[in-house]
Design a protein around this motif. Sequence first.
Motif, mmCIF file in Angstrom:
data_model
loop_
_atom_site.group_PDB
_atom_site.id
_atom_site.type_symbol
_atom_site.label_atom_id
_atom_site.label_comp_id
_atom_site.label_asym_id
_atom_site.label_seq_id
_atom_site.Cartn_x
_atom_site.Cartn_y
_atom_site.Cartn_z
ATOM 1 N N ALA A 167 0.759 -1.053 0.039
ATOM 2 C CA ALA A 167 0.163 0.138 -0.066
ATOM 3 C C ALA A 167 0.682 1.189 0.026
ATOM 4 C CB ALA A 167 -1.034 -0.048 1.209
ATOM 5 N N ILE A 168 2.229 1.203 0.445
ATOM 6 C CA ILE A 168 2.878 2.395 0.643
ATOM 7 C C ILE A 168 2.980 3.439 -0.975
ATOM 8 C CG2 ILE A 168 5.316 3.314 0.636
ATOM 9 C CD1 ILE A 168 5.682 1.154 2.950
ATOM 10 N N VAL A 169 3.367 2.851 -1.809
ATOM 11 C CA VAL A 169 3.422 3.499 -3.321
ATOM 12 C C VAL A 169 2.196 4.157 -3.562
ATOM 13 C CG1 VAL A 169 4.056 3.472 -5.585
ATOM 14 C CG2 VAL A 169 5.408 2.270 -3.779
ATOM 15 N N PRO A 170 1.102 3.026 -3.593
ATOM 16 C CA PRO A 170 -0.530 3.527 -4.008
ATOM 17 C C PRO A 170 -0.867 4.782 -3.168
ATOM 18 C CG PRO A 170 -0.451 1.140 -4.107
ATOM 19 C CD PRO A 170 0.903 1.688 -3.585
ATOM 20 N N LEU A 171 -0.559 4.832 -1.922
ATOM 21 C CA LEU A 171 -0.745 5.681 -0.988
ATOM 22 C C LEU A 171 -0.280 7.183 -1.452
ATOM 23 C CD1 LEU A 171 -2.502 6.944 1.538
ATOM 24 C CD2 LEU A 171 -0.411 6.170 2.789
ATOM 25 N N TRP A 172 1.060 7.166 -1.545
ATOM 26 C CA TRP A 172 1.713 8.593 -1.621
ATOM 27 C C TRP A 172 1.525 8.855 -3.085
ATOM 28 C CZ3 TRP A 172 3.511 11.787 1.212
ATOM 29 C CH2 TRP A 172 3.806 11.255 2.673
ATOM 30 N N ALA A 173 1.499 8.004 -4.085
ATOM 31 C CA ALA A 173 1.148 8.342 -5.432
ATOM 32 C C ALA A 173 -0.385 8.861 -5.587
ATOM 33 C CB ALA A 173 1.184 7.258 -6.640
ATOM 34 N N SER A 174 -1.280 8.660 -4.976
ATOM 35 C CA SER A 174 -2.737 8.928 -4.969
ATOM 36 C C SER A 174 -2.881 10.420 -4.163
ATOM 37 C CB SER A 174 -3.541 7.999 -4.301
ATOM 38 O OG SER A 174 -3.317 7.552 -2.976
ATOM 39 N N ILE A 175 -1.900 10.482 -3.004
ATOM 40 C CA ILE A 175 -1.914 11.766 -2.360
ATOM 41 C C ILE A 175 -1.205 12.846 -3.222
ATOM 42 C CG2 ILE A 175 -0.947 13.106 -0.414
ATOM 43 C CD1 ILE A 175 -1.224 10.467 1.458
ATOM 44 N N GLY A 176 -0.240 12.560 -3.903
ATOM 45 C CA GLY A 176 0.507 13.595 -4.680
ATOM 46 C C GLY A 176 -0.212 14.159 -5.751
ATOM 47 N N ASN A 177 -0.945 12.909 -6.691
ATOM 48 C CA ASN A 177 -1.936 13.377 -7.742
ATOM 49 C C ASN A 177 -3.057 14.231 -7.083
ATOM 50 O OD1 ASN A 177 -3.352 13.530 -9.965
ATOM 51 N ND2 ASN A 177 -4.602 11.436 -9.657
ATOM 52 N N TYR A 178 -3.689 13.840 -5.841
ATOM 53 C CA TYR A 178 -4.695 14.620 -5.238
ATOM 54 C C TYR A 178 -4.579 16.133 -4.863
ATOM 55 C CZ TYR A 178 -8.986 14.939 -2.305
ATOM 56 O OH TYR A 178 -10.184 15.736 -1.834
ATOM 57 N N ILE A 179 -3.305 16.197 -4.275
ATOM 58 C CA ILE A 179 -2.899 17.457 -3.831
ATOM 59 C C ILE A 179 -2.805 18.450 -5.184
ATOM 60 C CG2 ILE A 179 -1.556 19.022 -2.644
ATOM 61 C CD1 ILE A 179 -3.022 17.436 -0.933
ATOM 62 N N THR A 180 -2.224 17.790 -6.248
ATOM 63 C CA THR A 180 -2.143 18.663 -7.448
ATOM 64 C C THR A 180 -3.297 19.067 -8.238
ATOM 65 O OG1 THR A 180 0.007 17.420 -7.718
ATOM 66 C CG2 THR A 180 -0.680 18.638 -9.751
ATOM 67 N N ARG A 181 -4.199 17.871 -8.077
ATOM 68 C CA ARG A 181 -5.463 18.110 -8.688
ATOM 69 C C ARG A 181 -6.366 19.089 -8.035
ATOM 70 N NH1 ARG A 181 -7.330 18.529 -12.781
ATOM 71 N NH2 ARG A 181 -9.399 17.924 -12.010
#
Length: 587
Positions: A167-181
């Motif tokens: 879950a580590i990489v999916p969590l951080w990738a989704s957070i980075g994408n979410y903040i940018t969006r």
Amino acid sequence: MEKGSNCCQDAADTAEGNGLGPEGTEAQLDDFVGAHPNYNEEEEEQKYFRRKRLGIVKNVLAASLAAMLTYGVYLGLLQMQLILHYDETYREVKYSNMELEDIDRKVLMGINVTPVVALLYTPVLIRFFGTKWTMFLAMGIYALFVSSNYWERYYTLVPSAVAIGVAIVPLWASIGNYITRMAQKYYEYANYKEEHVQEQQRAPRGACNAYIVIFHTVFYACFHLSFVCAQMPMLFFLNNYLYQLNHTLFGVKHCGTLSKGMLPGFNKTVLQSLPRSVNLIIVESALMAAAFLSMLVVLVLCGSAYRPTEEIDLRSIGWGNIFQLPFKHMRDYRLRHLFPFFIYSGFEVLFVCTGFSLNYGVCAIGLEKLAYLLMAYGFSASAFSSLALCTLRLRRQSLLLAGAFIHAALLVTLFCWAPEPRSLVQAPLLYALAVLWGIGSALNKTGISILLGMLYEDKERQDFVFTIYHWWQALAIFVVYLWLELPMKAKLSIMLLALAAASGAYMWMEHKLARHVTYRVPRIPRPRHKVRGYRYLEEDDSDETGSEGEAAHDKDEPGEPQERPEEAKHPAEAACELPKEDGDGLG
């Protein structure tokens, strides 16, 4: 029928008797459904978009709070678990022949090794579940890890640790994408009167940069407080059971740059009395409540990153293409030149939690001061994340290069310094080093996320780019896990070389961009919708934006032409579109 006709006639007679003829009825109807005389359309429009902007701010704060709670719980529990299991008296009395040391080694292996394959599944997970729901599910896995500590056995701890690694990489990738969006959507709501927003055309390059800087700064300012939250179990619970440094460090001969491995000579008994099981359950229950709270914050307070129709388009490019696109994005020289910085980012965050904290901090001032040392780091990183706002006025290179300079100076200092064991006189210097390391970490983490948001403005690429970033970071953390037994001088030398390579590669990338050297980005395929419902009766109804490669021929920063047939080209639409509807229930 006669009865119905008589009723209608009576109603008509009554209306005429009251003085309401056909004209009076129409006047009443106009008063009821017509425009209100005091209605101001422009004012109501402003109120509507103000509410939308406040909703975006709420989303960013909620995501930041949830990430802080999740990682605070995870790091705090893991730290408490490793300290308890290290004590040989605790192992013998509580679990006798269960071999907790071997279980802990496999737990750490599951957490650090599993993310190596995360590049294969992370984009598929994010596109399948959506950005918000990927965050929610990943935080649920962290809550599962907390729950496994109620019953500490091989078949509970190790599988939950492997799940954490997944879950580590999916969590951080989704957070980075979410903040940018969220930054891009805030730009749309703040500039709703602009022609390119109303016509859903591509925004000018760099239009969203200010909001990207601000939102990522807010996120990391909140997230770095997780290092402070992680010390609460040790500060209020575990410190009451620890021996003083004269006992735990009795066999330690060398600290700092003269040490090798993980604090050799450290006493095998660190607990002067064993904590009661009831007290441990109370602490774990508090951590479990915080983990569930983080999940509820994401579920209830975080809105969607995309409209439902955009989610459909993102999935409809084909799962094979979604699987391949992260690998194809690595051909872009901008990402390739940032790989060393991604790697160093993983090195430094784990080094401060292991090498610096143990071989320098604990070795000199004792295990009971570990919590204060990491809290100094966390407070410093949180407070100085605000320095990223300087990017609004200074060149974007200043952020990463300043953080690299601070860390380079600290690495040289640590390379030349060996603190004396059991010497509290050195505590102020250690706290100062922790604060300075936190400043460098804040500039590093915030700077990389801001840079990726600026370079890749296309909403259809951001999840791939942040996946690549956090995958390389996970690989670096895996390398740190492998080098735990190396001499400290070897570790510091590797980190210093990695930092020099990262700084040089980044400056070369900025030089190539300034010379308008073309970069190669893969084409994002058009959505292939299997069901032709009302929404897809016409080709132009899709919410898909044009690929960034087509926009790369802008005057600001030219890009390499795309590799695709002429008939597949289509006009570029807006990277920041004005949503027609909000799907706050979807991720």
